[in-house]
Design a protein around this motif. Sequence first.
Motif, PDB file in Angstrom:
ATOM      1  N   SER A  99     -14.350  -7.073  -0.874  1.00  0.00           N
ATOM      2  CA  SER A  99     -13.007  -7.030  -0.294  1.00  0.00           C
ATOM      3  C   SER A  99     -12.177  -5.877  -0.812  1.00  0.00           C
ATOM      4  N   ALA A 100     -12.727  -5.165  -1.785  1.00  0.00           N
ATOM      5  CA  ALA A 100     -11.942  -4.093  -2.399  1.00  0.00           C
ATOM      6  C   ALA A 100     -11.524  -3.051  -1.380  1.00  0.00           C
ATOM      7  N   LEU A 101     -12.385  -2.831  -0.414  1.00  0.00           N
ATOM      8  CA  LEU A 101     -12.081  -1.800   0.577  1.00  0.00           C
ATOM      9  C   LEU A 101     -10.764  -2.035   1.286  1.00  0.00           C
ATOM     10  N   SER A 102     -10.598  -3.263   1.788  1.00  0.00           N
ATOM     11  CA  SER A 102      -9.362  -3.503   2.535  1.00  0.00           C
ATOM     12  C   SER A 102      -8.156  -3.406   1.614  1.00  0.00           C
ATOM     13  N   LEU A 103      -8.369  -3.741   0.341  1.00  0.00           N
ATOM     14  CA  LEU A 103      -7.271  -3.624  -0.618  1.00  0.00           C
ATOM     15  C   LEU A 103      -6.879  -2.170  -0.797  1.00  0.00           C
ATOM     16  N   ILE A 104      -7.919  -1.337  -0.954  1.00  0.00           N
ATOM     17  CA  ILE A 104      -7.634   0.083  -1.145  1.00  0.00           C
ATOM     18  C   ILE A 104      -6.954   0.662   0.081  1.00  0.00           C
ATOM     19  N   THR A 105      -7.417   0.257   1.256  1.00  0.00           N
ATOM     20  CA  THR A 105      -6.760   0.732   2.477  1.00  0.00           C
ATOM     21  C   THR A 105      -5.303   0.334   2.485  1.00  0.00           C
ATOM     22  N   SER A 106      -5.060  -0.899   2.050  1.00  0.00           N
ATOM     23  CA  SER A 106      -3.677  -1.365   2.058  1.00  0.00           C
ATOM     24  C   SER A 106      -2.816  -0.554   1.112  1.00  0.00           C
ATOM     25  N   ILE A 107      -3.395  -0.189  -0.042  1.00  0.00           N
ATOM     26  CA  ILE A 107      -2.609   0.636  -0.965  1.00  0.00           C
ATOM     27  C   ILE A 107      -2.168   1.906  -0.259  1.00  0.00           C
ATOM     28  N   ALA A 108      -3.106   2.504   0.459  1.00  0.00           N
ATOM     29  CA  ALA A 108      -2.776   3.743   1.175  1.00  0.00           C
ATOM     30  C   ALA A 108      -1.677   3.492   2.208  1.00  0.00           C
ATOM     31  N   ILE A 109      -1.807   2.393   2.923  1.00  0.00           N
ATOM     32  CA  ILE A 109      -0.821   2.106   3.958  1.00  0.00           C
ATOM     33  C   ILE A 109       0.556   1.843   3.358  1.00  0.00           C
ATOM     34  N   GLN A 110       0.556   1.238   2.188  1.00  0.00           N
ATOM     35  CA  GLN A 110       1.842   0.889   1.583  1.00  0.00           C
ATOM     36  C   GLN A 110       2.547   2.062   0.921  1.00  0.00           C
ATOM     37  N   MET A 111       1.871   3.222   0.833  1.00  0.00           N
ATOM     38  CA  MET A 111       2.463   4.345   0.101  1.00  0.00           C
ATOM     39  C   MET A 111       3.844   4.697   0.607  1.00  0.00           C
ATOM     40  N   GLY A 112       3.967   4.781   1.943  1.00  0.00           N
ATOM     41  CA  GLY A 112       5.254   5.186   2.511  1.00  0.00           C
ATOM     42  C   GLY A 112       6.367   4.243   2.085  1.00  0.00           C
ATOM     43  N   GLY A 113       6.086   2.955   2.224  1.00  0.00           N
ATOM     44  CA  GLY A 113       7.079   1.961   1.838  1.00  0.00           C
ATOM     45  C   GLY A 113       7.350   2.002   0.355  1.00  0.00           C
ATOM     46  N   LEU A 114       6.309   2.271  -0.430  1.00  0.00           N
ATOM     47  CA  LEU A 114       6.469   2.299  -1.873  1.00  0.00           C
ATOM     48  C   LEU A 114       7.404   3.429  -2.284  1.00  0.00           C
ATOM     49  N   ILE A 115       7.215   4.568  -1.643  1.00  0.00           N
ATOM     50  CA  ILE A 115       8.078   5.701  -1.967  1.00  0.00           C
ATOM     51  C   ILE A 115       9.523   5.378  -1.624  1.00  0.00           C
ATOM     52  N   GLY A 116       9.718   4.777  -0.446  1.00  0.00           N
ATOM     53  CA  GLY A 116      11.072   4.388  -0.065  1.00  0.00           C
ATOM     54  C   GLY A 116      11.661   3.422  -1.076  1.00  0.00           C
ATOM     55  N   GLY A 117      10.851   2.452  -1.477  1.00  0.00           N
ATOM     56  CA  GLY A 117      11.326   1.497  -2.471  1.00  0.00           C
ATOM     57  C   GLY A 117      11.657   2.174  -3.782  1.00  0.00           C
ATOM     58  N   ALA A 118      10.850   3.194  -4.138  1.00  0.00           N
ATOM     59  CA  ALA A 118      11.102   3.894  -5.393  1.00  0.00           C
ATOM     60  C   ALA A 118      12.442   4.610  -5.360  1.00  0.00           C
ATOM     61  N   VAL A 119      12.791   5.154  -4.196  1.00  0.00           N
ATOM     62  CA  VAL A 119      14.083   5.822  -4.081  1.00  0.00           C
ATOM     63  C   VAL A 119      15.208   4.842  -4.378  1.00  0.00           C
ATOM     64  N   VAL A 120      15.113   3.666  -3.781  1.00  0.00           N
ATOM     65  CA  VAL A 120      16.141   2.640  -4.019  1.00  0.00           C
ATOM     66  C   VAL A 120      16.147   2.206  -5.478  1.00  0.00           C
ATOM     67  N   ALA A 121      14.946   1.974  -6.024  1.00  0.00           N
ATOM     68  CA  ALA A 121      14.860   1.504  -7.413  1.00  0.00           C
ATOM     69  C   ALA A 121      15.425   2.544  -8.371  1.00  0.00           C
ATOM     70  N   GLU A 122      15.146   3.825  -8.101  1.00  0.00           N
ATOM     71  CA  GLU A 122      15.668   4.863  -8.993  1.00  0.00           C
ATOM     72  C   GLU A 122      17.187   4.874  -8.985  1.00  0.00           C
ATOM     73  N   GLN A 123      17.759   4.728  -7.811  1.00  0.00           N
ATOM     74  CA  GLN A 123      19.213   4.704  -7.728  1.00  0.00           C
ATOM     75  C   GLN A 123      19.765   3.488  -8.449  1.00  0.00           C
ATOM     76  N   PHE A 124      19.101   2.370  -8.217  1.00  0.00           N
ATOM     77  CA  PHE A 124      19.604   1.119  -8.758  1.00  0.00           C
ATOM     78  C   PHE A 124      19.547   1.090 -10.271  1.00  0.00           C
ATOM     79  N   PHE A 125      18.414   1.509 -10.812  1.00  0.00           N
ATOM     80  CA  PHE A 125      18.240   1.428 -12.257  1.00  0.00           C
ATOM     81  C   PHE A 125      18.494   2.749 -12.964  1.00  0.00           C
ATOM     82  N   ALA A 126      19.059   3.686 -12.250  1.00  0.00           N
ATOM     83  CA  ALA A 126      19.414   4.980 -12.826  1.00  0.00           C
ATOM     84  C   ALA A 126      18.240   5.643 -13.529  1.00  0.00           C
ATOM     85  N   MET A 127      17.065   5.577 -12.936  1.00  0.00           N
ATOM     86  CA  MET A 127      15.899   6.255 -13.515  1.00  0.00           C
ATOM     87  C   MET A 127      15.903   7.682 -12.990  1.00  0.00           C
ATOM     88  N   PRO A 128      15.837   8.665 -13.843  1.00  0.00           N
ATOM     89  CA  PRO A 128      15.964  10.054 -13.379  1.00  0.00           C
ATOM     90  C   PRO A 128      14.710  10.602 -12.719  1.00  0.00           C
TER      91      PRO A 128
END
Lengths: 290, 318, 577
Positions: free
Chosen positions: B235-264
């Motif tokens: 099942s690792a394959l579908s997991l890895i694919t999902s990681i790739a698919i989630q990248m865009g959302g993860l980056i967006g989330g990181a932008v919000v998290a950086e603002q929220f927690f003042a991470m430079p």
Amino acid sequence: MSAITKKRDWPTVLAAAWLIGLTILAFTADYLPFIRGYAESSPEGIGFSKGPFTSFLLGSDQLGRDVFARCIYGAQISLRIALFSIIIGTVVGGTLGMVAGFFGKASDRAISAFTDVMLAFPPIVIAILVTGRFDALRKNSEAFSWLSRTWSITFVLSILAIAPLARIVRAQTLSISQREFVLAARSLGARNGRVLVREILPNLVPAMVSVIFTGVAVLLIAEGGLAFLGYSIELPTPTWGRLIAENRNFIREAWWGTIMPCVMLFATVLSFNVLGDRIARRFDIREAAL
Amino acid sequence: MRYALQRLGQFILVFLVVTFLVMVITRIGSKDPARDLAGGLVAQEQVDEVRELYRLDEPFVVQYGNWIKNLVTLDFGYSYAQNQSVNDMMKQRLLPSFFIGIWAIFIGLLLAVPTAIYSAYRRDGAFDKTMSTTSFAFLSMPPIVIAVLLSFFIGVKLRWFPVDSNYVALWDNPWQHFRNFILPSFTLGLGLSAVWTRLLRADLINTLQSDFIMLARAKGMSPRRILWVHALRASALSLITSIAIQMGGLIGGAVVAEQFFAMPGIGDRLVFAIQQNDLLVVQAITALLAIVVVAVNLLVDLFYAVIDPRIRHARAIK
Amino acid sequence: MRHRTKRARAASTVGAVIIAFSLIATACGGSDSSDSGGSSDTTAAPVEDVTPVPGGTLIIAGEAEVSNPWTPAAIQCDSYCQLRARAFYDPIAVVGEDREVHGWLAESITANADSTVFTIKVRPGISFTDGTPVDAAAVMYNLNATSGGLLIKPATKDLARNEDGTLVMESIDDMTFTLATGKGGDAASPVAWPTFPYFLTTQLGLVASPKWLEDVKAGTAKPDQPIGSGPFTFVSYAPGDKMVVKKNPAYWMKDKDGVQLPYLDQIEFRVITDSKVRQSALESGDVDLIATSDSNAIKPLSENSSFVWTKQEEYGEVNYLLINLAKKGPLQDRNVRCALGMAVDKVALIDATGAGFLAPAGGMMSPGQEGYLEDNGGPQFDVETAKQMITDYESANGDVKVIYSTTTSATNLLTAQYLQTAWSAIGVDTEVVQIEQSKLISNALTGADDFEAFGWRNHAGIFVDQQNFWWNGNGANPPPQLALNFGRLSDPVIDDLLAKARSEADPEIRRGYAEDINRQFGKECWTLPNSYTKWAVFSKPEVKGIGRTPTPDGTSTARDGAGFPGQVYTHALFKAG
């Protein structure tokens, strides 16, 4: 239907009830005495002075406005934008996906290339970038003075919805196209257009409905993130994201200012997700990660 | 091999199209890009200098070509709003964002894998049902809601971790590094773990019904070994694919998290640059983020091709 | 630990926050015993005599970051910038606790009989950290460079200049030089300017190494890696994140016991823009000292007895509505402006946005400043009259619409919404635009199209002369020319009073002029003041030495926040216990 005794599916019932209730409240807000007028600042509740379940249903915020009333008005605008965007995204993305899945070859390659490029952009980044540029456009050019934030955000969210929807519809179309009744229709000599409209489209509908529900959930979340980063509708219209962002600094003294909109947003997103999931399961649609 | 080259070619094409589009978008509605870049506070001569330096009055294609040419030497331009070269800024800010992403993925996997395995194993049991509801709940929680709750309860009330995150390199002080990154990474990791739990569980249930698993059981292999080694690998394959698919959302989330927690990190600089009309910075960062998404997808595709011969051969036959 | 529990009663505040460009030090001139609340507001630390403990690192968190190069000419120096800059630069002079000018790098500053020529003698034996000496040539170089900067030039309009634009300065020997005044730069018409030395305590007086400045011009050095002669040397700087400085081992100042300053080994200046996060950072122990002007943060911290509360509530800024008087539109009409002022209940505004913590402003000069009046005759809260005035205007000229811009902070957002509601009650449509801080300033500087009304904060100071270049008609450059007189105010009455105040040596008469200026503002509603800002420095109890930095002549201590509240001198800080 399937079993002799059917266990009541509580999550679905609750989700549906929540959404229906919220929608009714949101669109009749102006006529309801306990909401209308409460979203205005009032000296009574100023400075977060009233907590929840006092004369203010969910407490008052810094300017004396009722948090509940603001949440309901927020529902109005948030839901409206999310629905509008997802419908546009579905129509455009759906059409692209159908064409790609059905006709294949060149059109498929072209459309897939297009969706690849669109999906390469991190959504929130594009959202704030484009919204920011639209702001500048509105400021600097007469022709675009109608481009208010409401329009910008709707436009941006629609654009962001197109590519994922195209991909999902394409996958669905591909699998439906292989089914016997399509082959049958074709062998009977039906033209492409007819097959598309008569055979494929009706079978896409359940998937589309499920995706629309899930899509609204995603867009609500996206709108929240945008509002937090400062890219929300023009003041003073409340949206849930804005309410959360505005009041989070006062979470210690007046937790209800932020927590209530959080709860509302969460409940609504959850309801949409539950319904989308149930529909998908009912029609046995493979989960396509959005 | 041919497949790899093909995909690489596609990658480069997408990169070019994406970066060109980014450049076009950053110029929308801009009355005078040179003035936007140079900032409001400078005399006209400086604005003209900037215009010449970046060829801002020439057609887009020329400007783009110039940008690509500079890209090769890693010259992203100069940020007048921040008074440093974009290169310097990236150097200062890339690592924090990178760590937020990596730790978020790590936390997501850490939570999702054991949960999914146990849920699939004891399907429809109490644990499974509870986890299913919980993961659904986390799926429905926007990053800002999670951030608000986490920062309030853990950061403010319990004071376990700082609400204002400071970047401490992993190699400088692991404990401080952990303390500062845990809240932002957890905010993102929770959402990820929800997605992956559901995905992995469904996939595992599927795998567990296949023949080779039955054979393993028949041979008397322990359930633990079956689950963690054989089923998971499948099942690792579908997991890895999902990681790739989630990248865009993860980056967006990181932008919000950086603002929220003042991470430079760079997400925070991106938001700042967009507000400031600092076009070059916006171009550089957006291009970088898009590249990351595409690159990860490319890597996953190549990985797939390596382990799944059908894909390689399918292309060859076509 | 000492902490003040008495605070101003409910007063309205427009929490409108903008960086104060306080380029001017405030100094109390003469025997001004009428300072209201002089003793309850002090920047002097408690008189416990703890023996300074050398060493240690201090973490300071400040409010805003205006990303700058650090060359004195180009910095947009708000209070946090002043705090940091004075760690690695020495100024020519400082304002002492006695509110007089005390030479710092200058051994003496003497004026001639009519205050038209100033003789500055530089203290011998001081070097920059790159080894070059601090002498008359270095100081003159800096004065020329800084006074030529876009932002400082207007403040030095009345200094005599040569044809090439340099100041008219003559060096008498290696360490001494003279500086002459001249109306509009004309050396032939000297201007009596008794309070000019106070300008040398501001950004104009910051002295950087000329060699470094030359290298920056040539491109061989980076403008964000400053070299000065100050108590600390620059280590690193990441814009928007933090700046690190470490002890200058060869610093020339010693304390009264002969121990070399500074005591600290290192300071880390962090930027935390969100004031609540900054508050949490202090409370959780992540930082040692914070400066804040957000009443929503000051209130809870002041009630927390585990922190030392150092108030800076005098000579502070005014929160007001800055109006672009050059833009064609309803705001050019006095009645419209005054109506906008009448629509706002300042007390309610302060309750809503400032936790009831600030004092409502009755004029454009804050308590302690020359010209302070409790009520300058400006618009009073009166919704009915305001509505009438707007209706009258609209019947002749069409709808009144205002674009209100402010920064992106939560408090300002609240203020914006409050004003929006208040103004719609009198029939004015408001569009609120939130813009990031430095962009807002540059919009004001260039008189951008959408700059109509800004929620602004400015005008800290002691003398009205220090506000001259903000309000003088000769600086009202029409957009798109840059102008520090943001509102492009050009009122001949005010111009005349400003000129008189500049040259008046008698403090009483000068005060009269200042009060008249204040009244003129009230009469014409050029701006709409809402409240006076209150700054506070909160620190952990083990941080000592706030306000204890001695002046080199030993007669006083350097006054923190003199003209730029929110600033503390770092020379005498140390951590003990």
